[in-house]
Design an enzyme around this catalytic site. Structure first.
Site, short mmCIF file in Angstrom:
data_model
loop_
_atom_site.label_atom_id
_atom_site.label_comp_id
_atom_site.label_asym_id
_atom_site.label_seq_id
_atom_site.Cartn_x
_atom_site.Cartn_y
_atom_site.Cartn_z
N CYS A 121 9.57 -6.50 -2.59
CA CYS A 121 10.78 -7.31 -2.54
C CYS A 121 11.95 -6.36 -2.29
CB CYS A 121 10.99 -8.03 -3.86
SG CYS A 121 9.55 -8.98 -4.36
N ARG B 279 11.35 -6.51 3.67
CA ARG B 279 10.49 -6.26 2.51
C ARG B 279 9.86 -7.54 1.97
NH1 ARG B 279 11.79 -1.12 0.51
NH2 ARG B 279 10.69 -1.55 -1.41
N TRP C 5 8.92 -11.21 -1.92
CA TRP C 5 7.56 -11.36 -1.38
C TRP C 5 6.70 -11.64 -2.60
CZ3 TRP C 5 2.73 -9.04 -1.92
CH2 TRP C 5 1.80 -9.35 -0.93
N ASN D 227 11.31 -5.53 -8.05
CA ASN D 227 10.39 -5.28 -6.95
C ASN D 227 9.18 -4.59 -7.56
OD1 ASN D 227 9.09 -4.35 -4.62
ND2 ASN D 227 10.40 -2.53 -4.50
N GLY D 228 7.96 -5.08 -7.22
CA GLY D 228 6.76 -4.44 -7.75
C GLY D 228 6.03 -5.38 -8.70
N GLU E 256 -6.67 -2.56 16.30
CA GLU E 256 -5.23 -2.75 16.21
C GLU E 256 -4.79 -3.98 17.04
OE1 GLU E 256 -2.72 -2.03 14.58
OE2 GLU E 256 -0.99 -2.29 15.88
N LYS F 30 -2.85 -7.16 15.51
CA LYS F 30 -1.56 -7.66 16.03
C LYS F 30 -1.65 -9.17 16.25
CE LYS F 30 0.95 -5.36 15.39
NZ LYS F 30 0.55 -4.16 14.74
N GLU G 45 -1.95 -11.15 12.92
CA GLU G 45 -0.73 -11.07 12.11
C GLU G 45 0.33 -12.08 12.55
OE1 GLU G 45 0.47 -6.65 10.62
OE2 GLU G 45 0.25 -6.85 12.77
N HIS H 172 -25.28 -6.07 18.18
CA HIS H 172 -25.78 -6.08 16.79
C HIS H 172 -25.14 -7.18 15.97
CE1 HIS H 172 -27.94 -2.43 17.60
NE2 HIS H 172 -26.83 -1.87 18.05
N LYS I 295 6.87 -6.08 5.42
CA LYS I 295 6.88 -4.82 6.18
C LYS I 295 6.51 -3.64 5.29
CE LYS I 295 8.26 -2.59 9.94
NZ LYS I 295 7.07 -2.68 10.79
#
Ligand code: G6P
Length: 608
Positions: A2, A27, A74, A98-99, A480, A484, A487, A503, A603
């Site tokens: 946050c 954040r 968040w 935050n946390g 990646e 992307k 996300e 496989h 982020k």
């Protein structure tokens, strides 16, 4: 994850707090709130959803007061509702956090037994009640915070505002970043210097375990043992201007387009271009020649940068490389070789798992080098060597330019180590350096393929699943690319090593399955072509990202080809990342998704 901010101002602070929160929205952005003292009394406004909802609320019900705290959230504990939004408050205080408070359950039980009533599902609320309880027992704000902090377990940052205390804010830092900013008769506190940049560039970072008492003209720092300590002030480099999107619709688009420039800038920092060699901008506190091994640890996109770099360190510097996601590495109890180098990669420099991996490696006697974008971050401060990426602030939640800058730095390190170890000679170094120097131009060429990626958006937006394939360094790039897409478009996507197709994932292939194949013309190109034939034979719709000539010579029956410029293959992922990013971007935009602030993501991930 946050964002928190506090201001002891000389006039009304609500608008300034919102301004600072805008710069912290990266954040977290699922709810927001602020509290001020209006005529000495605590008053709050909170709103579910993005900051603009709080702004609407404040326009309807303005908030006065010259001291206040704010928060953009968040969610970790409790849904992102208005009721769970910070600040959390009692009759005595308001707090933003935050946390995670790991022992919140036991504290809650204790406080319930003492008669406190809880109205949210958050862990933060226990902090409000705990300090309130201490104050009801007769302690003043400072003493109450000092008494309560040792009882909190976890990684967090806190800022407190007290009812009736018009010239006081208290902040605390344990594991999550917090900075104090000095103004002209004003004082600020915030999660990072960027948030405070519109107000001041004079900053002090709290050390881990510190707490600070702020008035308009003083900042008194205490360490974890409650000793009064001095902490140095520094000039923050954070830009005072609210970073804008330029001519682009989204930060992500802007950041994709900036890549030729920022990769060029980053490479220039690590290369002596006139001599055609790597010139690291720092002294290494170890001999590259004496290294026994490298371990790389990171999260998300930064992890994939590390996975690509593994190929380079092994191929060029002949160093064995271990790599793992930080959330696994930190708990694995991995034995680490003497004379080993730990490389952690992180855009923010604050990712909790990556930081924990770093600390583990330090305990194991490793040299620790970090590749970070935020030089004032905790990871930068705790590493033995800081290798900066010069990407500039990255605002879009999906990492783009930080990724290609991380790759650029890692490529330079691999070549530098190789030369120091004698595994490549000067002429090979010059050849590799000239390949690196060509990258910004090649990336600019790759960006010109944007219309071709945009044309795929409609087709891909109908897919339920998308498979990405690649070999060699294109395999991590496939991972990646898939990351992307998922996300920001929320389409399920998976990256696979092309050789693994048979496989398992081949069972998924039918006429509805787009398969994006990343295949620069490298020594394993022919093998990837065989894998594409296997997809084609089962009706899969191939989207091929490859050098045009090679793609046509391979006689592949592709649904679409993104024709890339010719290039030597060694550092192809840095260029091929561009179409992978653009495909995800345009698909998500076509689907009307919020590409800069996708749902549920943040982020900077400072919680486990
Ligand atoms: C989050 C971000 C990703 C990022 C990852 C690691 O998940 O959304 O874009 O790759 O964290 O972050 P870091 O700051 O350590 O690179």
């Amino acid at each position: 994850m946050c964002g928190i901010v506090g201001i002891l101002g000389t006039g009304p602070v609500a608008a300034q707090i919102v301004e600072a929160l805008k710069r912290l929205e990266y954040r977290g952005y699922d709810s927001a709130g602020i509290a001020t003292l209006e005529a000495g009394r605590l008053t709050r406004r909170r709103a579910e959803g993005k900051l603009r909802n709080l702004e609407i609320r404040l326009a309807e019900q303005p908030l006065g007061g010259a001291v206040g705290i704010g928060h953009t959230r968040w969610a970790t504990h409790g849904k992102p509702t208005e009721n769970n939004a910070h600040p959390h408050a009692s009759d005595k205080l308001a707090v933003v956090h935050n946390g995670i408070i790991e022992n919140f359950r036991e504290l809650r039980e204790e406080l319930l037994a003492a008669g406190h009533q809880f109205v949210t599902q958050t862990d933060t609320e226990v902090v409000a009640h705990l300090v309130t309880h201490a104050m009801r027992g007769g302690l003043g704000p400072r003493e109450a915070v000092a008494a309560c902090l040792p009882r909190l377990r976890g990684a967090f940052a806190l800022a407190f505002l007290f009812d009736g205390e018009d010239n006081l804010l208290i902040g605390a830092r344990q594991g999550a970043p917090l900075a104090v900013g000095y103004g002209d008769g004003e004082m600020y506190i915030g999660s990072d210097a960027l948030a405070l940049a519109p107000f001041t560039d004079s900053i002090t970072y709290l050390e881990d375990g510190d707490w600070v008492v702020l008035t308009r003209d003083s900042a008194q720092f205490h360490d974890a043992a409650n000793n009064i300590v001095q902490r140095a002030r520094q000039r923050s480099q954070a830009s005072a201007f609210l970073i804008d999107k330029g001519n682009h619709r989204h930060f992500m688009a802007k950041e994709i387009h900036e890549q030729p420039e920022v990769v060029g800038r980053t490479l220039a920092h690590y290369l002596d271009m006139s001599q055609g060699r790597v010139a690291l901008p720092f002294a290494l506190p170890f001999e590259a020649r004496a290294l026994a091994s490298i371990t790389i640890s990171a999260c998300g996109t930064a992890y994939y940068a590390g996975l690509i770099a593994k190929y380079w360190f092994e191929r060029f510097a002949r160093l064995p490389v271990e790599i793992d996601v930080a959330s696994e590495f930190r708990y694995r109890e991995a034995p680490m070789r003497k004379d080993g180098l730990m490389i952690v990669v992180s855009q923010s420099g604050e990712t909790a798992d990556t930081l924990a991996g770093l600390r583990y490696a330090k305990d194991q006697g490793q040299h620790v080098l970090c590749v970070v974008n935020v030089l004032t971050s905790t990871i930068a401060r705790e590493s033995h060597v800081v290798a900066p990426t010069l990407a500039g602030p990255e605002i879009g939640v999906a990492s783009t330019k930080a990724f290609t800058c991380q790759l650029s730095v890692l490529a330079c390190l691999a070549i530098g180590f190789a030369r120091a170890r004698g595994t490549i000679d000067a002429s090979r170094e010059a050849e590799l350096v000239s390949q690196l120097m060509a990258l910004p131009g090649l990336m600019a060429e790759a960006i010109k393929r944007e219309p071709a990626t945009e044309q795929l958006a409609q087709f891909l937006s109908k897919a339920r699943d998308v498979l990405y394939l690649g070999r060699g360094t294109s395999f991590p790039l496939a991972l990646e690319g898939a990351l992307k897409l998922k996300e920001i478009s929320y389409i399920h996507a998976e990256g696979y090593a092309a050789g693994e197709l048979k496989h398992g994932p081949i069972a998924l292939i039918d006429e509805d399955m787009p398969v994006i194949v990343i295949a620069p013309f490298d020594p394993v190109f022919e093998k990837t072509v065989s894998n594409m034939q296997e997809v084609s034979a089962r009706g899969g719709k191939i989207i091929l990202i490859a050098n045009e000539k090679a793609a046509h010579e391979g006689a592949i029956d592709a649904h679409a080809i993104i024709a890339m410029p010719d290039m030597a293959p060694d550092f192809a992922p840095i260029v091929y990342a561009v179409p992978a990013q653009l495909i995800a971007y345009h698909t998500a935009v076509h689907m009307g998704k919020d590409v800069d602030q996708p749902r549920n993501l943040a982020k900077s991930v400072t919680v486990e």
